[in-house]
Design a protein around this motif. Sequence first.
Motif, mmCIF file in Angstrom:
data_model
loop_
_atom_site.group_PDB
_atom_site.id
_atom_site.type_symbol
_atom_site.label_atom_id
_atom_site.label_comp_id
_atom_site.label_asym_id
_atom_site.label_seq_id
_atom_site.Cartn_x
_atom_site.Cartn_y
_atom_site.Cartn_z
ATOM 1 N N GLY A 33 99.318 -39.944 79.327
ATOM 2 C CA GLY A 33 98.897 -40.020 80.711
ATOM 3 C C GLY A 33 99.785 -39.281 81.469
ATOM 4 N N GLY A 34 101.047 -39.546 81.363
ATOM 5 C CA GLY A 34 102.016 -39.045 82.404
ATOM 6 C C GLY A 34 101.861 -37.512 82.310
ATOM 7 N N VAL A 35 101.785 -36.815 81.165
ATOM 8 C CA VAL A 35 101.961 -35.280 81.134
ATOM 9 C C VAL A 35 100.857 -34.744 81.966
ATOM 10 N N CYS A 36 99.577 -35.560 81.601
ATOM 11 C CA CYS A 36 98.377 -34.965 82.202
ATOM 12 C C CYS A 36 98.654 -35.199 83.754
ATOM 13 N N LEU A 37 98.895 -36.360 84.222
ATOM 14 C CA LEU A 37 98.895 -36.359 85.614
ATOM 15 C C LEU A 37 100.382 -35.489 86.192
ATOM 16 N N THR A 38 101.169 -35.374 85.502
ATOM 17 C CA THR A 38 101.999 -34.206 85.971
ATOM 18 C C THR A 38 101.650 -32.569 85.898
ATOM 19 N N VAL A 39 100.733 -32.375 84.988
ATOM 20 C CA VAL A 39 100.135 -31.145 85.411
ATOM 21 C C VAL A 39 99.158 -31.030 86.291
ATOM 22 N N ALA A 40 98.406 -32.088 86.548
ATOM 23 C CA ALA A 40 97.471 -31.991 87.764
ATOM 24 C C ALA A 40 98.430 -31.739 88.872
ATOM 25 N N GLY A 41 99.299 -32.625 89.225
ATOM 26 C CA GLY A 41 100.395 -32.379 90.290
ATOM 27 C C GLY A 41 100.784 -30.831 90.354
ATOM 28 N N ALA A 42 101.233 -30.449 89.134
ATOM 29 C CA ALA A 42 101.933 -28.909 89.049
ATOM 30 C C ALA A 42 100.940 -28.036 89.685
ATOM 31 N N ALA A 86 90.748 -31.848 90.154
ATOM 32 C CA ALA A 86 91.721 -33.045 89.761
ATOM 33 C C ALA A 86 90.880 -34.008 89.085
ATOM 34 N N ILE A 87 89.634 -34.206 89.503
ATOM 35 C CA ILE A 87 88.710 -35.426 88.861
ATOM 36 C C ILE A 87 88.785 -35.163 87.146
ATOM 37 N N GLY A 145 92.718 -37.101 81.196
ATOM 38 C CA GLY A 145 94.003 -37.526 80.916
ATOM 39 C C GLY A 145 94.151 -39.014 80.581
ATOM 40 N N LEU A 146 93.482 -39.887 81.439
ATOM 41 C CA LEU A 146 93.387 -41.138 81.326
ATOM 42 C C LEU A 146 92.680 -41.686 80.007
#
Length: 87
Positions: free
Chosen positions: A13-22, A39-40, A46-47
């Motif tokens: 989950g953290g990796v997927c959210l970090t990729v979206a942020g990047a 982002a959706i 990711g979740l």
Amino acid sequence: MLRHEFQPGRLVGGVCLTVAGALYLGDVRGLWDIPWFTAIPLVVGGLFLAGVTTALTRAVRRKNSAEEEKAEPPARSSPPSGAHRSG
């Protein structure tokens, strides 16, 4: 020494959210153009992957703990002191 138990679902989950942020950081800097709706699927996907990973991890850990319990012989307890006194 481990301070806590490894949780792969949180890692995914953290990796997927970090990729979206990047991706959006690159958009802000002008490196590329990312549509707003990107982002959706990234966050929801990711979740979902994090949930599946957590469920699989939990199933594997429960199976391993059940196998360990079967493998251990039951502890033999001695009778309490004074239980066999004749009076």
